[in-house]
Motif scaffolding. Structure first.
Motif: not given
Ligand code: GLC
Length: 679
Positions: A173, A201-202, A238, A275, A309, A311-312, A408, A421, A424, A457, A482
């Motif tokens: 990230w 990543d983001i 992501i 985010w 991937w 996420d969130m 996630r 995965w 965190d 992480f 990561h």
């Protein structure tokens, strides 16, 4: 197998096999009704062992704690935590004395909160608390392997990743533009460290909006994807669950227009924040919305992307619009107060409690085939269905190709659509051990394509931790380094030991033929890639006590070093085995060790593993300039093994990218006589 139905359960999609409902009472548990739901209980004997529950804290034997399936966006995976990101409601109660009672497996198909009190309240009591509406499957009879297989056949074949996704992958990230990514690739290539993928990543998005690319940071994205492909690098962006609320942003506007977002009780779109600030959550539990969201991946695939991937997707909610308003009002009302202990802690609690507030999960709704369902009731399905959205779209967009996909958050059933995965973690030694222990528990729940953030992480990774973690991650299907923004950079080339990292990573590529073959066999025959020792040595009472060694595929056992400053470790061998010590893909030594306990020195830059008797494994001999999985050829294999007379191995091979999986009849059985084995 027996199936018991209680109340009016929702269809979760966890199970693929049709089983008729049993009309008798559940036999392995005592059942009682409480105000909140159902309670299943049974006694555990002193030496019984409980395996399963997928992604959770603590050891492989889950006895002695309470685990709660309620997907949590919680980055602090300490042993007091009851929930991590997934809901994996399968466990096996292994009875130490099968002549008295039989072992059994149980799967609770309830996508809301489920509590597993495994001897926390009372040491010999297993308690499972579910909602009022659920389906419970009970598998009985047979060995641990057999119970695990029955369950896997119930839930269907695990996701199969493309072969390149078994290569080494680098992520962080904080890679903020194309040049950052180029530099990561150049640094691996110039030092001869193999690498197959780099993650985005983001920061690649335009202000964290899904399905956008920031044109200033990544000008000519399609050209960039192509440039990376030419170097053998797959880029993996992501995708986050929340869709930014912004006028003119097509994903937002379409979602609002078509009613594709989760709604509040009064029918308005629910507003949370992640985010990008305020977002709506796509109602992936709704078939139409799911198809729509999945189609959005097409735009990136058209630009050459072949892995994602998700996420969130617990879903993580930093705050909801409503709750934030309430909290801000309360805080402003006390701004002139002299806050004493209680007031201060109350203030702290309401501010910290903004994040992932239980009340928020109770305040929005899904439209499941016309039925309005409160999110809280199906909370654990969100990550699963977001990933299902992508996977179903991939079937339309690229039906013949395997794309990389992992998530996630997950629930049992998602294992058919993607991997996971483990979220965190931290650069802690204890998290290296946790990662070792999570692997077989995840495999039991069908999740085969998995791994942890290699090196950790959060927090700063040290060189020795990263070396030890690398030596373990060589064996995990997902081998991805990561780390979080703001932590010490932990790419292999950042350290003085860069050459040791290069050698370790090359060992992974040398073992790839075996690791991939074992993954594919596990996926195609519903078996386990990672197993606790007891699965292979059920008669050995000591095997049930080993919490830090794993069987990997049919031939190997590993015993990773996971403590700081250790120069080696104690290893338990259930039988005579061949110890293989590797410093690089070329330097290897062998020693036959008798069954029992041994103390073994393991240097920081070594990988040590053990081959089971009458088993063997192929090691590919790499060219010095091997860069990616494409450079691993099966033309030059060395067979390592230990045999009384001969050892046998079933080798699975395919093109690694299409879905034409080789039928069992084409799996090659290789037999080697003792003198033909390298050892
Ligand atoms: C979440 C993910 C992590 C990612 C970060 C920023 O914390 O778990 O892997 O790097 O978000 O996207």
């Amino acid at each position: 197998m027996k199936k018991y139905v209680y109340g009016n359960p929702l269809e979760t999609g966890a199970v693929v096999r049709e089983i008729s409902e049993s009309k008798t009472d559940i036999s392995v548990f005592q059942l009682s009704e409480t105000d909140e739901g159902l309670e299943f209980s049974c006694r555990m004997n002193e030496n019984d062992v409980v395996y399963g529950l997928g992604e959770q804290v603590r050891g492989m034997n889950k006895r002695g704690f309470t685990y709660i399936s309620y997907a949590a966006d919680d980055p602090i995976h300490t042993e007091n935590k009851h929930s991590l990101y997934g809901g994996h409601n399968f466990l096996i109660l292994h009875r130490a004395d099968p002549s008295v009672e039989a072992s059994f497996g149980v799967f609770v198909d309830d996508p809301g909160k489920v509590v597993f009190d495994i001897g926390e309240t009372k040491r010999d009591l297993l308690l499972i608390r579910t909602g009022k509406d659920c389906v419970v499957y009970v598998m009985e009879g047979g060995s641990l392997i057999n119970l695990a297989k029955q369950f896997r056949e119930l839930i269907g074949q695990s996701y199969i990743a493309p072969k390149w996704a078994f290569g080494y992958q680098q992520s962080r990230w904080g890679y903020k533009n194309a040049d950052d990514v180029r530099s990561v690739v150049w640094n691996h290539r110039s030092r001869g460290i193999p690498l197959d993928a780099v993650y985005l990543d983001i920061d690649y998005m335009e202000r964290y909006k899904d399905f956008t690319v920031d044109e200033e940071r990544f000008p000519d994205f399609t050209g960039f994807v192509e440039e990376m492909k030419e170097q053998g690098i797959h880029l993996v962006p992501i995708i986050d669950a929340g869709v930014k609320i912004e006028k003119g942003y097509p994903v937002y506007e379409e979602g609002v227009r078509e009613n594709y977002f989760c709604k509040e009780e009064n029918g308005e779109d629910f507003v949370g924040a992640v985010w990008p600030g305020k977002v709506h959550f796509p109602d992936v539990l709704n078939e139409k919305a799911r198809a729509w969201f999945g189609e959005k991946y097409r735009w990136l695939i058209a630009q050459g992307i072949d892995g994602f991937w998700n996420d969130m997707n617990e879903p993580a909610i930093f705050y909801s619009e409503k709750n934030l308003k309430k909290v801000l009002e309360e805080i402003s009302s006390i701004q002139d107060d002299n806050l004493d202990l209680n007031d201060f802690f109350h203030m702290q609690e309401i501010v910290e409690g903004l994040c992932n507030h239980p009340q928020d999960y109770k305040s929005f709704y899904h439209d499941m085939n016309g039925q309005k369902v409160c999110h809280d009731r199906v909370h654990n399905l969100y990550g699963f269905y977001m990933t299902r959205a992508a996977s179903e779209a991939f079937e339309r967009i690229a039906p013949d190709e395997r794309l990389l996909l992992f998530s996630r958050s997950s629930y049992i059933g998602m294992h058919r659509y993607g991997g996971i995965w483990t979220g965190d973690n931290e650069s802690w030694w204890s998290h290296l051990l946790l990662s070792i222990q999570q692997m077989p528990s995840l495999n039991l729940c069908g999740i085969l394509y998995t791994g942890s953030d290699l090196g950790g992480f959060g927090s700063d990774a040290t060189e020795d931790l990263l070396l030890r973690w690398m030596a373990f991650a060589i064996f995990t299907p997902l081998m991805r380094n990561h780390s979080a923004a703001g932590t010490r950079m932990q790419e292999a080339y950042r350290f003085e030991a860069a050459e040791s990292f290069r050698r370790l990573i090359r060992i992974r590529y040398g073992l790839l033929t075996y690791l991939y073959s074992e993954y594919m066999k596990a996926a195609l025959s519903d078996t386990l890639y990672f197993r606790p020792l007891s699965f292979d040595y059920p008669e050995d009472a000591h095997a049930y006590l080993v919490e830090d060694q794993l069987m990997v595929g049919e031939s190997l056992m590993i015993a990773p070093v996971y403590t700081q400053n250790a120069k080696g470790r104690y290893v338990y061998l259930p039988e005579e085995m061949l110890m293989v010590r590797m410093r690089s893909d070329k330097e290897r030594t062998y020693q036959t060790l008798a069954g029992g306990h041994h103390y073994l020195d393991v240097a920081l830059d070594e990988v040590v593993f053990f081959v089971k008797k009458n088993h063997m494994l192929p090691l590919a001999i790499l060219e010095d300039d091997a860069k990616t999985t494409q450079d691993v050829s099966t033309d030059h294999l060395v067979w390592i093994g230990i045999a009384d007379e001969k050892a046998e191995y079933v080798l699975y091979e395919d093109d690694g990218i299409s879905k034409n999986y080789a039928p069992r009849s084409e799996w090659k059985t290789v037999c080697r006589k003792r003198e033909e084995l390298e050892n």
